[in-house]
Design a protein around this motif. Structure first.
Motif, PDB file in Angstrom:
ATOM      1  N   LYS A 200      -8.061  63.195 -53.284  1.00  0.00           N
ATOM      2  CA  LYS A 200      -8.618  64.423 -52.763  1.00  0.00           C
ATOM      3  C   LYS A 200      -9.698  63.866 -52.023  1.00  0.00           C
ATOM      4  N   GLY A 201     -10.427  64.758 -51.216  1.00  0.00           N
ATOM      5  CA  GLY A 201     -11.570  64.805 -50.391  1.00  0.00           C
ATOM      6  C   GLY A 201     -13.027  64.743 -51.512  1.00  0.00           C
ATOM      7  N   ARG A 202     -13.874  64.979 -50.802  1.00  0.00           N
ATOM      8  CA  ARG A 202     -15.136  64.856 -51.643  1.00  0.00           C
ATOM      9  C   ARG A 202     -15.452  66.006 -52.522  1.00  0.00           C
ATOM     10  N   ILE A 203     -16.062  65.808 -53.467  1.00  0.00           N
ATOM     11  CA  ILE A 203     -16.308  66.996 -54.472  1.00  0.00           C
ATOM     12  C   ILE A 203     -17.251  67.946 -53.799  1.00  0.00           C
ATOM     13  N   ALA A 204     -16.924  69.055 -54.272  1.00  0.00           N
ATOM     14  CA  ALA A 204     -17.470  70.233 -53.065  1.00  0.00           C
ATOM     15  C   ALA A 204     -19.020  70.559 -53.474  1.00  0.00           C
ATOM     16  N   ALA A 205     -19.606  70.154 -54.402  1.00  0.00           N
ATOM     17  CA  ALA A 205     -21.033  70.327 -54.276  1.00  0.00           C
ATOM     18  C   ALA A 205     -21.800  69.386 -55.491  1.00  0.00           C
ATOM     19  N   PRO A 206     -23.089  69.407 -55.261  1.00  0.00           N
ATOM     20  CA  PRO A 206     -23.707  68.457 -56.076  1.00  0.00           C
ATOM     21  C   PRO A 206     -24.159  68.520 -57.726  1.00  0.00           C
ATOM     22  N   PHE A 207     -22.853  68.552 -58.155  1.00  0.00           N
ATOM     23  CA  PHE A 207     -23.147  69.105 -59.731  1.00  0.00           C
ATOM     24  C   PHE A 207     -23.974  68.078 -60.499  1.00  0.00           C
ATOM     25  N   ASP A 208     -24.863  68.563 -61.608  1.00  0.00           N
ATOM     26  CA  ASP A 208     -25.588  67.706 -62.298  1.00  0.00           C
ATOM     27  C   ASP A 208     -24.560  67.035 -63.508  1.00  0.00           C
ATOM     28  N   HIS A 209     -23.587  67.526 -63.826  1.00  0.00           N
ATOM     29  CA  HIS A 209     -22.680  67.173 -64.951  1.00  0.00           C
ATOM     30  C   HIS A 209     -21.194  67.422 -64.655  1.00  0.00           C
ATOM     31  N   TYR A 210     -20.585  66.507 -65.253  1.00  0.00           N
ATOM     32  CA  TYR A 210     -18.852  66.297 -64.984  1.00  0.00           C
ATOM     33  C   TYR A 210     -18.360  66.476 -66.341  1.00  0.00           C
ATOM     34  N   PHE A 211     -17.321  67.207 -66.018  1.00  0.00           N
ATOM     35  CA  PHE A 211     -16.713  67.440 -67.446  1.00  0.00           C
ATOM     36  C   PHE A 211     -15.049  66.788 -67.330  1.00  0.00           C
ATOM     37  N   VAL A 212     -14.686  65.666 -67.717  1.00  0.00           N
ATOM     38  CA  VAL A 212     -13.622  64.696 -67.318  1.00  0.00           C
ATOM     39  C   VAL A 212     -12.583  64.860 -68.440  1.00  0.00           C
ATOM     40  N   TRP A 213     -11.229  64.674 -68.154  1.00  0.00           N
ATOM     41  CA  TRP A 213     -10.148  64.343 -69.399  1.00  0.00           C
ATOM     42  C   TRP A 213     -10.226  63.307 -70.071  1.00  0.00           C
ATOM     43  N   SER A 214     -10.604  62.368 -69.691  1.00  0.00           N
ATOM     44  CA  SER A 214     -10.416  60.967 -70.467  1.00  0.00           C
ATOM     45  C   SER A 214     -11.296  59.731 -70.046  1.00  0.00           C
ATOM     46  N   GLU A 215     -11.355  58.689 -70.813  1.00  0.00           N
ATOM     47  CA  GLU A 215     -12.151  57.433 -70.288  1.00  0.00           C
ATOM     48  C   GLU A 215     -11.691  56.985 -68.922  1.00  0.00           C
ATOM     49  N   LEU A 216     -10.226  57.191 -68.485  1.00  0.00           N
ATOM     50  CA  LEU A 216      -9.864  56.816 -67.472  1.00  0.00           C
ATOM     51  C   LEU A 216     -10.396  57.495 -66.481  1.00  0.00           C
ATOM     52  N   MET A 217     -10.497  58.772 -66.388  1.00  0.00           N
ATOM     53  CA  MET A 217     -11.058  59.671 -65.334  1.00  0.00           C
ATOM     54  C   MET A 217     -12.630  59.351 -65.224  1.00  0.00           C
ATOM     55  N   LYS A 218     -13.262  58.976 -66.289  1.00  0.00           N
ATOM     56  CA  LYS A 218     -14.670  58.719 -66.221  1.00  0.00           C
ATOM     57  C   LYS A 218     -14.872  57.495 -65.467  1.00  0.00           C
ATOM     58  N   ARG A 219     -13.982  56.589 -65.683  1.00  0.00           N
ATOM     59  CA  ARG A 219     -14.181  55.270 -64.959  1.00  0.00           C
ATOM     60  C   ARG A 219     -13.983  55.615 -63.339  1.00  0.00           C
ATOM     61  N   GLU A 220     -13.017  56.434 -62.841  1.00  0.00           N
ATOM     62  CA  GLU A 220     -12.724  56.832 -61.647  1.00  0.00           C
ATOM     63  C   GLU A 220     -13.683  57.288 -61.209  1.00  0.00           C
ATOM     64  N   LEU A 221     -14.366  58.572 -61.643  1.00  0.00           N
ATOM     65  CA  LEU A 221     -15.676  59.079 -61.254  1.00  0.00           C
ATOM     66  C   LEU A 221     -16.757  58.132 -60.995  1.00  0.00           C
ATOM     67  N   ARG A 222     -16.937  57.335 -61.995  1.00  0.00           N
ATOM     68  CA  ARG A 222     -17.905  56.497 -61.807  1.00  0.00           C
ATOM     69  C   ARG A 222     -17.850  55.367 -60.634  1.00  0.00           C
ATOM     70  N   THR A 223     -16.422  54.981 -60.249  1.00  0.00           N
ATOM     71  CA  THR A 223     -16.103  54.055 -59.201  1.00  0.00           C
ATOM     72  C   THR A 223     -16.371  54.800 -57.893  1.00  0.00           C
ATOM     73  N   PHE A 224     -15.913  56.207 -57.990  1.00  0.00           N
ATOM     74  CA  PHE A 224     -15.895  56.630 -56.512  1.00  0.00           C
ATOM     75  C   PHE A 224     -17.192  57.544 -56.125  1.00  0.00           C
ATOM     76  N   TYR A 225     -17.945  57.876 -57.316  1.00  0.00           N
ATOM     77  CA  TYR A 225     -19.379  58.559 -57.152  1.00  0.00           C
ATOM     78  C   TYR A 225     -20.339  57.820 -58.016  1.00  0.00           C
ATOM     79  N   PRO A 226     -20.606  56.563 -57.563  1.00  0.00           N
ATOM     80  CA  PRO A 226     -21.560  55.499 -58.214  1.00  0.00           C
ATOM     81  C   PRO A 226     -23.011  56.230 -58.508  1.00  0.00           C
TER      82      PRO A 226
END
Length: 493
Positions: A200-226
């Motif tokens: 999907k495209g860019r996250i819609a807003a500049p949130f301070d915190h992100y709730f993710v499903w898993s370690e895998l999703m955390k790695r993805e978020l760190r990769t795409f939103y360093p």
């Protein structure tokens, strides 16, 4: 002399909860989140529920209900928003994003021209630095919206300790997020689904915190939103799967009687997707039903069709007329606004119906779907349809080369957590295989669940509540000032 023992009353953390769609309502108002909140949270809920439906979600507690107000696009915002989204996808270049970019632009007139222009601009400016710069410009424009000012007034009155959005995708959450951050209120969001970061495209807003499903999703978020610090990413699982662990399960006889099924025969659940994503569902269902009629699928199984909750099942009318033996397991959702998938409201019984359907079915048949996880939770196998009926196929690529190469679904294939039917004959063979041996690949399905859900189903809502309390406790303006994301800083200026 003994002093009387006093028990300190711990004040409840006040949470502003943005629920922009029916899935958010299901996850937070119909699952165990309300019970887990208990005397620990007090809620201010922003949603789109009409008064006539309020009784479905009002638990009689002290929840304050307020209207969710999405902003109306100006020409500048529309162009900026879509340019940011395309620039993000051109920068990252996952297979899923390449496929999404290839979808023809919809709309008419000036909006279509603006959408095409944003795609061209996004390609031209693609790059991490450019995307962040566009983020800041987008926020600066959105911060001046009247909706942002109205949210600021409401949040000043309701005084939440933290704001949580159930979904990171809807652009309408932006004014509330910017208003909260301008007031020093920490903001958080749940990543909506397992494909959202990779396709999907860019996250819609500049949130301070992100709730993710898993370690895998955390790695993805760190990769795409360093730019997002690791300590701002919280692994909480997904509340959408909690009802599978909490919903009351009927006996097989009771459930089969409810859906009109024969308990002496196997049950196959055919779960359909959105017509725009799986346009050949009706054709695939007909192939399955005909194979059963012809006796090529053994054991005379019956098929329960569950359409996607956000649209009606009219596209299956022809198949149901030709095959009246198909059972129709209509999700308990009510459309409010015609043609708006986000404004379809779940009924309280739907999570229970889905949990029982997954538990009592012998297997699931679907195109690549989150249902693979729903059924794995109940130790049920899945046959994924991976062949096209039409020629040329409805998408630019064959189905196998399209959805089954998306990054989020590759682990299902690599772990052999399902069987993949790449032809009509394989569909018949794979259904027969799982009907004869439902325990086949059971360990692979468990590994898939462990990979995708680091917090087991049934425990996610509690983890969300715990994390909200932690964020609120650390959420003073002084503590946040040194590490506010760039986009939020621009919004507050």
């Amino acid at each position: 002399m003994h002093r009387p023992v006093t028990t300190a009353v711990v004040p409840r953390v006040r949470v502003a909860l943005l629920l922009p769609d029916g899935v958010g309502i299901r996850n937070f108002l119909l699952g165990p989140f309300r019970q887990e909140s208990g005397d620990r949270l007090s809620l201010v809920v922003f949603d789109r529920v009409p008064d006539a439906f309020r009784h479905l979600y009002d638990a009689g507690d002290e929840t304050e209900w307020l209207p969710y107000e999405a902003y109306r696009d100006t020409a500048a915002l529309y162009l900026l928003r879509n340019t940011v989204s395309y620039a993000h996808m051109f920068s990252i270049q996952t297979w899923g994003m390449r496929c999404v970019r290839a979808i023809p632009v919809g709309g008419r007139g000036a909006r279509r021209v603006a959408a095409e222009a944003s795609r061209v601009l996004g390609r031209l400016v693609a790059g991490v630095g450019a995307v962040r710069w566009l983020d800041r410009k987008f926020a600066a424009v959105a911060a001046r919206l009247p909706e942002t000012a109205r949210y600021r007034e409401v949040l000043q009155r309701t005084r939440p300790d933290v704001l949580l959005s159930s979904n990171q995708r809807p652009t309408g959450v932006l004014p509330a997020v910017l208003a909260a951050q301008s007031l020093g209120i920490p903001t958080a969001t749940c990543i909506f689904s397992w494909d959202n970061l990779t396709s999907k495209g860019r996250i819609a807003a500049p949130f301070d915190h992100y709730f993710v499903w898993s370690e895998l999703m955390k790695r993805e978020l760190r990769t795409f939103y360093p730019e997002v610090p690791a300590e701002r990413i919280h692994i909480v699982g997904s509340p959408q799967f909690d009802p599978h662990a909490h919903a009351p399960l009927l006996s097989k006889a009771e459930f089969f009687a409810r859906i009109g099924a024969d308990p002496a025969r196997p049950l196959i659940c055919f779960s359909a997707g959105d017509p725009s994503c799986t346009p050949e569902d009706a054709d695939h269902l007909e192939i399955l039903l005909q194979s059963i009629r012809d006796g090529r699928i053994h054991g005379r199984p019956q098929v329960a069709l569950r359409p996607t909750p956000t649209v009606d099942g009219r596209r299956f009318a022809r198949v149901r007329e030709r095959y009246p033996e198909v059972l129709y397991a209509q999700p308990a959702w009510t459309p409010v606004t015609e043609g708006d998938w986000s404004h379809v409201l779940p009924q309280p019984q739907d999570p229970v119906l889905l949990a029982n359907l997954a538990h009592h079915s012998d297997l699931n048949v679907s195109v690549a779907s989150t249902m693979t996880l729903d059924f794995a939770i109940h130790h049920r196998p899945v046959v994924n349809i991976a062949f096209d009926v039409a020629s040329p196929p409805p998408f630019p690529y064959r189905l196998w080369d399209y959805y089954y190469q998306f990054e989020h679904y590759r682990p299902v294939i690599e772990l052999q957590a399902a069987l993949f039917a790449r032809s009509k004959d394989e569909l018949t063979a794979h259904v027969n295989t799982y009907l004869a041996n439902p325990g086949l690949h059971a360990e692979n399905r468990k590994r898939l669940l462990d990979l995708q859900l680091s917090v087991p189903p049934g425990q996610s809502s509690r983890r969300v509540v715990d994390t909200l309390i932690e964020i609120a406790g650390a959420g003073t303006t002084a503590a946040r000032a040194s590490n506010v994301p760039a986009m939020a800083a621009a919004a507050a200026s």
